[in-house]
Design a protein around this motif. Structure first.
Motif, short mmCIF file in Angstrom:
data_model
loop_
_atom_site.label_atom_id
_atom_site.label_comp_id
_atom_site.label_asym_id
_atom_site.label_seq_id
_atom_site.Cartn_x
_atom_site.Cartn_y
_atom_site.Cartn_z
N GLY A 254 -23.75 -4.65 -26.38
CA GLY A 254 -23.76 -4.15 -24.62
C GLY A 254 -24.34 -2.90 -24.69
N GLN B 94 -18.18 -10.66 -25.08
CA GLN B 94 -19.43 -9.71 -24.10
C GLN B 94 -19.84 -8.39 -25.44
OE1 GLN B 94 -17.72 -8.04 -20.67
NE2 GLN B 94 -19.25 -9.08 -19.93
N ASP C 153 -17.68 1.58 -21.60
CA ASP C 153 -17.39 0.82 -22.15
C ASP C 153 -18.26 1.85 -23.55
OD1 ASP C 153 -14.93 -0.05 -22.67
OD2 ASP C 153 -15.82 -2.29 -22.21
N SER D 33 -26.48 0.54 -20.59
CA SER D 33 -25.47 -0.26 -20.57
C SER D 33 -25.28 -1.50 -20.06
CB SER D 33 -24.18 0.04 -21.63
OG SER D 33 -23.39 -0.94 -21.96
N ASN D 34 -25.21 -2.15 -19.28
CA ASN D 34 -24.54 -3.35 -18.28
C ASN D 34 -22.86 -2.44 -18.20
OD1 ASN D 34 -26.66 -4.40 -17.99
ND2 ASN D 34 -25.96 -6.24 -19.43
N ASN D 35 -22.70 -2.35 -19.95
CA ASN D 35 -20.78 -1.55 -19.07
C ASN D 35 -20.60 -0.88 -19.47
OD1 ASN D 35 -17.95 -1.24 -19.92
ND2 ASN D 35 -17.41 -3.09 -20.74
N TYR D 36 -20.64 0.52 -18.85
CA TYR D 36 -21.19 1.55 -18.35
C TYR D 36 -20.04 2.45 -18.96
CZ TYR D 36 -21.32 7.21 -17.81
OH TYR D 36 -21.09 8.19 -17.63
#
Length: 165
Positions: A22, A19, A68, A63-66
Motif C-alpha cells: 500500500g 493488494q 487504509d 498510497s493508492n489506498n488513502y
C-alpha cells in the motif's frame, strides 16, 4: 456446480489479499553540489570542509489506498548503489523538515533523520513516521574529498526503501 462457485469465491478473496503493497515513495528534485565551496590550499592535500547540496530533493509517502494507509506506521531505509564511485568519498543525507500532512489536518508525525548520516552500500535506518506525508525536504553532503583522487566524474544511485510497521 457448487465447486465452481467455491473456486470463484476463493479466487476473489485471494485477489483482495494480494493488494498488500500500500505505501510507496516518490521523489522530486535533483541533487546538485556547488564546487565553489571547495577550499584548496595546496596540491596533494585533502580538501577542507564538506560540500553541501545547493538543491534538494523532496520525498513523499503516498498510497493508492488513502483510507487504509493514512494512519499506517512506516520506516525509511537508505543505501547507495555505486555506478562509478571512490570509496574514500563519504555521501551523507539528512531530513531538513517534516513535510506536509496530506489531509491538511494538524502536523506531521515524523521522527529521526535530522542529523547527517552516511549512506553506505547496505540499507541503514534513516527515519520513521506515520501517515501519508508530502514534500519532506532532504539535504546531501560530500565529505573526505581529496585532490589525489584525480579529476573524474563520480556517480552513485541513492535508494530509499519504505517498510510498514
Amino acid at each position: 456446480m457448487l465447486r465452481k462457485y467455491l473456486i470463484l469465491i476463493v479466487f476473489c478473496c485471494s485477489a483482495v489479499v494480494t493488494q498488500a503493497q500500500g505505501l510507496q515513495i516518490s521523489l522530486t528534485g535533483m541533487v546538485t553540489f556547488n564546487e565553489t565551496q571547495l577550499v584548496i590550499s595546496e596540491a596533494g592535500e585533502d580538501i577542507e570542509g564538506t560540500i553541501t547540496s545547493n538543491s534538494g530533493v523532496q520525498l513523499s509517502i503516498e498510497s493508492n489506498n488513502y483510507w487504509d494507509m493514512k494512519n499506517e506506521k512506516w520506516r525509511i531505509y537508505v543505501h547507495k548503489s555505486n555506478v562509478e564511485w571512490n570509496d574514500g568519498i563519504k555521501l551523507e543525507v539528512k531530513r531538513e523538515g517534516n513535510g506536509e500532512n496530506t489531509d491538511n489536518k494538524g502536523g506531521t508525525n515524523i521522527h529521526d533523520g535530522t542529523s547527517y548520516a552516511e549512506i553506505s552500500d547496505t540499507p541503514n535506518y534513516f527515519f520513521r513516521g506515520m501517515g501519508l506525508i508530502a514534500n519532506i525536504p532532504l539535504a546531501f553532503q560530500l565529505k573526505d574529498l581529496s585532490l589525489t583522487m584525480g579529476a573524474n566524474d563520480f556517480e552513485t544511485d541513492v535508494v530509499f526503501t519504505i517498510y510498514d510497521d
